[in-house]
Scaffold this motif. Structure first.
Motif, PDB file in Angstrom:
ATOM      1  N   GLU A  74      38.284  35.876  27.867  1.00 31.51           N
ATOM      2  CA  GLU A  74      37.601  36.481  29.015  1.00 31.51           C
ATOM      3  C   GLU A  74      36.360  35.657  29.324  1.00 31.51           C
ATOM      4  O   GLU A  74      35.481  35.509  28.472  1.00 31.51           O
ATOM      5  CB  GLU A  74      37.217  37.926  28.682  1.00 31.51           C
ATOM      6  CG  GLU A  74      36.724  38.718  29.875  1.00 31.51           C
ATOM      7  CD  GLU A  74      36.669  40.211  29.576  1.00 31.51           C
ATOM      8  OE1 GLU A  74      37.246  40.620  28.546  1.00 31.51           O
ATOM      9  OE2 GLU A  74      36.050  40.938  30.353  1.00 31.51           O
ATOM     10  N   ASN A  95      29.048  36.568  28.898  1.00 31.25           N
ATOM     11  CA  ASN A  95      29.768  37.813  28.585  1.00 31.25           C
ATOM     12  C   ASN A  95      28.824  38.863  27.999  1.00 31.25           C
ATOM     13  O   ASN A  95      28.939  40.058  28.302  1.00 31.25           O
ATOM     14  CB  ASN A  95      30.900  37.523  27.596  1.00 31.25           C
ATOM     15  CG  ASN A  95      32.087  36.853  28.266  1.00 31.25           C
ATOM     16  OD1 ASN A  95      32.222  36.875  29.489  1.00 31.25           O
ATOM     17  ND2 ASN A  95      32.937  36.231  27.482  1.00 31.25           N
ATOM     18  N   ASN A 177      43.414  46.249  36.043  1.00 29.18           N
ATOM     19  CA  ASN A 177      43.588  45.161  37.007  1.00 29.18           C
ATOM     20  C   ASN A 177      43.119  45.636  38.377  1.00 29.18           C
ATOM     21  O   ASN A 177      43.595  46.646  38.891  1.00 29.18           O
ATOM     22  CB  ASN A 177      45.047  44.719  37.064  1.00 29.18           C
ATOM     23  CG  ASN A 177      45.488  44.114  35.740  1.00 29.18           C
ATOM     24  OD1 ASN A 177      45.953  44.801  34.849  1.00 29.18           O
ATOM     25  ND2 ASN A 177      45.311  42.815  35.605  1.00 29.18           N
ATOM     26  N   ASP A 260      41.061  40.822  36.190  1.00 29.52           N
ATOM     27  CA  ASP A 260      41.524  41.501  34.982  1.00 29.52           C
ATOM     28  C   ASP A 260      40.319  41.938  34.153  1.00 29.52           C
ATOM     29  O   ASP A 260      39.537  41.102  33.684  1.00 29.52           O
ATOM     30  CB  ASP A 260      42.414  40.552  34.178  1.00 29.52           C
ATOM     31  CG  ASP A 260      42.905  41.204  32.908  1.00 29.52           C
ATOM     32  OD1 ASP A 260      42.928  42.442  32.865  1.00 29.52           O
ATOM     33  OD2 ASP A 260      43.259  40.474  31.953  1.00 29.52           O
ATOM     34  N   VAL A 261      40.160  43.252  33.994  1.00 25.53           N
ATOM     35  CA  VAL A 261      39.122  43.797  33.107  1.00 25.53           C
ATOM     36  C   VAL A 261      39.817  44.159  31.796  1.00 25.53           C
ATOM     37  O   VAL A 261      40.610  45.097  31.747  1.00 25.53           O
ATOM     38  CB  VAL A 261      38.448  45.032  33.733  1.00 25.53           C
ATOM     39  CG1 VAL A 261      37.336  45.537  32.814  1.00 25.53           C
ATOM     40  CG2 VAL A 261      37.901  44.704  35.109  1.00 25.53           C
ATOM     41  N   SER A 262      39.515  43.434  30.746  1.00 29.64           N
ATOM     42  CA  SER A 262      40.264  43.575  29.495  1.00 29.64           C
ATOM     43  C   SER A 262      40.012  44.920  28.823  1.00 29.64           C
ATOM     44  O   SER A 262      38.985  45.589  29.063  1.00 29.64           O
ATOM     45  CB  SER A 262      39.893  42.438  28.538  1.00 29.64           C
ATOM     46  OG  SER A 262      38.557  42.605  28.095  1.00 29.64           O
ATOM     47  N   PHE A 265      36.757  44.859  26.850  1.00 32.71           N
ATOM     48  CA  PHE A 265      35.555  45.111  27.639  1.00 32.71           C
ATOM     49  C   PHE A 265      35.432  46.594  27.984  1.00 32.71           C
ATOM     50  O   PHE A 265      34.335  47.166  27.909  1.00 32.71           O
ATOM     51  CB  PHE A 265      35.574  44.275  28.919  1.00 32.71           C
ATOM     52  CG  PHE A 265      34.403  44.542  29.818  1.00 32.71           C
ATOM     53  CD1 PHE A 265      33.190  43.913  29.595  1.00 32.71           C
ATOM     54  CD2 PHE A 265      34.497  45.440  30.873  1.00 32.71           C
ATOM     55  CE1 PHE A 265      32.098  44.170  30.400  1.00 32.71           C
ATOM     56  CE2 PHE A 265      33.415  45.704  31.685  1.00 32.71           C
ATOM     57  CZ  PHE A 265      32.208  45.062  31.455  1.00 32.71           C
ATOM     58  N   TYR A 345      35.920  41.353  21.472  1.00 36.43           N
ATOM     59  CA  TYR A 345      35.396  40.925  22.774  1.00 36.43           C
ATOM     60  C   TYR A 345      34.598  39.634  22.574  1.00 36.43           C
ATOM     61  O   TYR A 345      33.756  39.555  21.676  1.00 36.43           O
ATOM     62  CB  TYR A 345      34.493  42.013  23.365  1.00 36.43           C
ATOM     63  CG  TYR A 345      33.869  41.629  24.677  1.00 36.43           C
ATOM     64  CD1 TYR A 345      34.641  41.578  25.831  1.00 36.43           C
ATOM     65  CD2 TYR A 345      32.517  41.309  24.765  1.00 36.43           C
ATOM     66  CE1 TYR A 345      34.078  41.225  27.044  1.00 36.43           C
ATOM     67  CE2 TYR A 345      31.939  40.947  25.976  1.00 36.43           C
ATOM     68  CZ  TYR A 345      32.736  40.910  27.108  1.00 36.43           C
ATOM     69  OH  TYR A 345      32.174  40.540  28.309  1.00 36.43           O
TER      70      TYR A 345
END
Length: 396
Positions: A74, A95, A177, A260-262, A265, A345
């Motif tokens: 990410e 990040n 997403n 894309d937000v993992s 996260f 993360y």
């Protein structure tokens, strides 16, 4: 030795010897302490470098320019394994900043709402807020991160069975997403939002100035909503009404397109935000309670509603009590983001750890992590101290 001649002006106190002068002795011992600290630091650095050289371990930050050779799942800025370690550390730093900024923003909103709810006259609302505070602030943050991460990964469906789409959003055990504009023409509405924000800020200042001068309350909310709608529409119209959206779509085993937000996260954001909000809620509650009860009674006697009293009377005074402890919570949230490494993360700690494992330069890697958190903490403290002085009560 002075002799008395009868004139009072001739009487002068005798000066002590310089080694008995408190000022000179103070300066002397400060020089001794500083010199001792410098010598100790020089010895430790020299000894460490000698030990590293004896074990054939390279020292220094020359590894920054070497190829990293690992991927980061990410990243805000583009990153590839062929990029340098320095760029990898920058990705980790960004990040960390992303998590801290978003976490502070939402923790402040949620904490303020919960803090006001705790003072509600409605028994159910006050109890719900109390349970939230007592439960979340008494469970270790690391356990909460594991809980949210397990909840997302274990209970949400796989990508091919993702929840949605709802307005183009897909939610699965891989994260969220999000559809995004893929046309630069959308800069028009964005500029409209910025302009509307400025105009709304001016409107708020004008409303406050009129209220302070006359006691008259000017409506702000509905005019602000109208300003935002108008400026966004004008910005959209100025750029030709663009409609192109980059919507995520399932291709193979994962989504392509959009943002894309993992799941890592999401878990970190939920854990940090809800945990810190519980502490902020108590700070807000105590700040409001610190306002003299007579202020509430006087405002009520003037006919102000409870919401108006809270907005115009209580909160402005409570802010002077709230800001100092709130600063500590912002610092805690930022530093607690280092626990992100526990759920995978890629923050600065995770990226620096990988760098240390590959290069063997642990001292430099740890020094980078320490420098990052020290810089972030001091920056937050400086900003909050500036804001605290700005809203402080001016004595006349």
């Amino acid at each position: 030795m002075s002799s008395y001649t009868g004139d009072p002006g001739d009487v002068k106190p005798s000066r002590p010897a310089f080694w008995n002068d408190p000022v000179i002795r103070g300066i002397f011992w400060q020089i001794v302490v500083v010199g001792g600290v410098v010598l100790l630091a020089a010895f430790l650095v020299s000894n460490t470098l000698s030990n590293l050289a004896r074990q054939n371990i390279a020292s220094g930050f020359g590894f920054f320019d070497a190829e990293s050779g690992f991927a980061i799942g990410e990243a805000i800025v583009p990153f590839a394994p062929t990029d340098t370690y320095l760029r990898a550390l920058i990705v980790g730093l960004l990040n960390t900043i992303k998590v801290a900024v978003i976490g502070v923003f939402f923790a402040t909103i949620i904490g303020t709402i919960v803090g006001v709810m705790r003072l509600s006259h409605n028994w159910l609302i006050a109890k719900i807020a109390s349970i939230y505070v007592e439960v979340l602030r008494n469970i270790p943050l690391l356990l909460q991160l594991f809980f949210w991460y397990s909840l997302i990964v274990s209970t949400l469906p796989r990508a091919k069975d993702a929840l949605g789409p709802f307005l183009g959003f897909h939610l699965s055990n891989r994260g969220l997403n999000v559809p995004v504009p893929d046309d630069w023409a959308y800069l028009g509405p964005l500029v409209g939002i910025l302009l509307a924000t400025v105009v709304t800020w001016v409107l708020l200042k004008r409303s406050k100035r009129i209220h302070d001068a006359t006691g008259e309350t000017k409506p702000v909310m509905w005019p602000s909503i109208g300003i935002f709608v108008m400026f966004i529409f004008l910005g959209w119209a100025a750029t030709g009404f663009p409609t192109s959206i980059d919507t995520p779509a399932l291709q193979g085993f994962s989504f392509q397109g959009g943002v894309d937000v993992s799941s890592e996260f999401l878990a970190l954001w939920l854990g940090l935000t809800l945990y810190t909000a519980a502490f902020i809620a108590e700070i807000v509650r105590s700040g409001i309670l610190a306002v003299n009860k007579g202020q509430w009674e006087a405002a009520g006697a003037l006919g102000l509603r409870r919401g108006q009293i809270l907005r115009f009377i209580a909160l402005p005074q409570a802010m002077r009590v709230i800001i100092p402890p709130m600063t500590s919570q912002y610092l805690n949230l930022t530093k607690n983001s280092s626990l992100a490494v526990a759920i995978g993360y890629p923050d600065i700690v995770s990226v620096a750890g990988t760098t240390i494992n590959q290069t063997g330069q642990a001292i430099e890697g740890i020094a980078v992590i320490m420098a990052v958190y020290l810089t972030l903490s001091l920056s937050i403290s400086l900003f909050m101290n500036w804001y605290n002085k700005r809203i402080a009560l001016v004595e006349r």
